[in-house]
Design an enzyme around this catalytic site. Structure first.
Site: not given
Length: 348
Positions: A60-62
């Protein structure tokens, strides 16, 4: 660089790990950083040169861009690092686009493998507890991924003590692979993990990796009582994590860090990291950075030896109160404490 075994596994990870929170820069993550593959490759070069063998990311990072950037930047060097990723957070609008169900975890793992340009993820974490999915389903899904060779080890992140123990019980009861690690928030300012999570780590052989070990930069020494929001920092851009419940206590801790750092001719951040590396079960600290200079400064924490006096000063200014039932046990059960029971006493 120092290498530590991750819990009871045979896997060794560097005491400082590289975080990729700043890769990609999509959505709210742009407040922290927006590094593309070229910039990421330069930082990875620095980390590998200094012996880092552990890189952490998440699906879910970026919105997946961090994994894509990492995969591109690691081209040709995949086997030099241990890659950790995570799944559980919402990554779409569909009813199954979040959680720790078998459906979601296996799909997200396969998506992460493509973005990372690899055939396996070394450590795969459940990013957050999912109380709507039976824990047996979650642990079985992770075991399936291990047997398929898509992941090597599994872990959890941001669990409570009972959630972690329930997961371990479910895996052992069914003869499934158990968690070897937990990734937690733990700093001089935030020592709540000492109540349950660190004692469990010692008792159950769970290796601890720490996210945001400098409390999003608040323990770096750049933020001070008279200028609590440093210009250009993520706080300056509106970032609100982690929560600070007692700002006066925070600044007392920072003052102590700065004073001790001055005596060692280092930075406050290095003292904060060195303190963490003395704590029970801690295997690796995940640090991010926007420059080579930031990473190189943080690496000095590995060789920084804090004196007993330094440690006593830091404990005194940050010591958590003994909440129930710990205060009651300290009065009436201490004579029969085991090693794990003593973790809180040693920390507090």
């Amino acid at each position: 660089m120092e290498y530590r075994l991750l819990g009871r596994s045979g896997l060794k990870v560097s005491a400082i790990a590289m975080g990729t929170f700043t890769f990609g820069g999509q959505g709210p993550f742009a407040m922290v950083g927006a590094q593309d593959a070229r910039e990421a490759r330069r930082l990875i070069d620095c980390c590998l040169h200094h012996g880092v063998n552990f890189v952490d990311t998440a699906n879910m990072y970026s919105a997946g861009q961090a994994e894509e950037v990492l995969g591109e930047a690691l081209a040709g060097r995949r086997d030099e690092v241990v890659i950790s990723s995570k799944a559980r957070m919402r990554i779409g609008d569909g009813p199954n686009d979040e959680g720790a169900s078998r459906w979601h975890l296996i799909r997200e793992c396969e998506r992460s493998l493509k973005r990372l340009r690899t055939d396996h993820i070394d450590i795969y974490h459940i990013h957050e507890w999912d109380g709507s999915t039976p824990v047996e389903e979650t642990m079985e899904a992770l075991d399936t991924l291990i047997r398929q060779g898509k992941i090597r080890y599994s872990g959890c992140s941001n669990y409570t003590g009972w959630q972690l123990m329930k997961s371990l019980m479910a895996s052992e009861k069914a003869g499934l692979a158990r968690f070897v690690t937990q990734q937690i928030h733990y700093t001089l300012e935030a020592r709540e993990a000492e109540y349950e999570l660190l004692p469990i780590a010692v008792d159950q052989g769970i290796g601890v990796t720490v996210w945001s070990p400098l409390a999003a930069g608040l323990l770096s020494g750049k933020h001070r009582r008279d200028s609590p929001v440093a210009a250009g920092s993520r706080q300056d851009k509106g970032w609100s994590e982690p929560p600070i419940r007692d700002h006066d206590r925070l600044w007392r801790i920072v003052d102590e860090l700065v004073d001790i750092a001055r005596g060692h001719d280092v930075q406050a951040a290095q003292v904060a990291l060195a303190w963490l590396l003395t704590r029970p079960a801690v295997a690796s600290l995940i640090v991010g950075g926007r420059s080579v200079e930031q990473f190189e400064a943080n690496f000095r924490a590995v060789t920084l030896t804090l004196s007993p006096e330094d440690l006593a000063r830091l404990d005194a200014v940050s010591r958590p109160p003994l909440i129930y039932p710990h205060w009651h046990q300290a009065q009436f059960a201490a004579s029969r404490f085991g090693i794990a029971d003593r973790v809180l006493g040693e920390c507090a």
